[in-house]
Write an enzyme that holds these catalytic residues in place. Structure first.
Site, mmCIF file in Angstrom:
data_model
loop_
_atom_site.group_PDB
_atom_site.id
_atom_site.type_symbol
_atom_site.label_atom_id
_atom_site.label_comp_id
_atom_site.label_asym_id
_atom_site.label_seq_id
_atom_site.Cartn_x
_atom_site.Cartn_y
_atom_site.Cartn_z
ATOM 1 N N HIS A 65 -17.858 6.203 -0.994
ATOM 2 C CA HIS A 65 -19.206 5.618 -0.960
ATOM 3 C C HIS A 65 -19.197 4.408 -1.887
ATOM 4 O O HIS A 65 -18.148 4.014 -2.395
ATOM 5 C CB HIS A 65 -20.257 6.656 -1.380
ATOM 6 C CG HIS A 65 -20.032 7.184 -2.764
ATOM 7 N ND1 HIS A 65 -20.579 6.598 -3.882
ATOM 8 C CD2 HIS A 65 -19.267 8.208 -3.206
ATOM 9 C CE1 HIS A 65 -20.175 7.254 -4.958
ATOM 10 N NE2 HIS A 65 -19.376 8.239 -4.575
ATOM 11 N N GLY A 66 -20.337 3.822 -2.123
ATOM 12 C CA GLY A 66 -20.425 2.576 -2.889
ATOM 13 C C GLY A 66 -19.718 2.566 -4.229
ATOM 14 O O GLY A 66 -18.924 1.679 -4.515
#
Length: 158
Positions: free
Chosen positions: A15-16
């Protein structure tokens, strides 16, 4: 010997934060998600590929496959292993993957779990897995993002 830069436990896998902060800070060029469910789920893999940085390759292997092939990795591969649970990391280490340190990132709160650190909730099975990792000589670290100071690891065992 594979060039493992970091192993991280994070419920969200890629994810980010993983893509932008962790991968860059450790200099990884290969993100290896070691997870039995994700290894068989091309839809989830596609979503994670969208979040992955363009400069790094991604692989989605079962725990068994990771144990079987990790020694074949090229020294040029700077590997960032990402697992969903501490139990998965135990299986990797017991399966021969030379993991020396584990970064404990996000472990969501769920029924039967208790919050022990900023973004870490554990149940008794998680605690047992962390104890097993320590018995196996693996260093544990609770850290959300690279620039944070590590939290007290003893919080896991209270």
């Amino acid at each position: 010997m594979p060039n493992i830069m970091l192993t991280r436990i994070d419920n969200r896998l890629i994810h980010g934060q993983v893509a932008t902060q962790w991968t860059s800070s450790i200099g990884a060029n290969l993100l290896l998600v070691a997870n039995d469910k994700v290894a068989a789920d091309t839809f989830r893999q596609g979503l994670m590929n969208m979040a992955a940085p363009s400069f790094a390759q991604t692989r989605y292997f079962s725990i068994e496959k990771t144990c079987a092939v990790i020694d074949k990795a090229s020294p040029a591969q700077k590997i960032f292993i990402i697992c969903e649970t501490p139990a998965d990391v135990v299986r990797l280490v017991e399966g021969g993957v030379p993991i020396k340190k584990v970064n404990i990132g996000n472990m969501h709160m769920a029924e039967g779990k208790r919050q022990v650190a900023t973004v870490v909730a554990v149940d008794d099975a998680d605690v047992a897995a962390f104890r097993r990792l320590q018995e196996l000589g693996v260093e544990l670290e609770i850290k959300k993002v690279p620039q944070d100071s590590p939290e007290d690891i003893n919080k896991l065992f209270k």
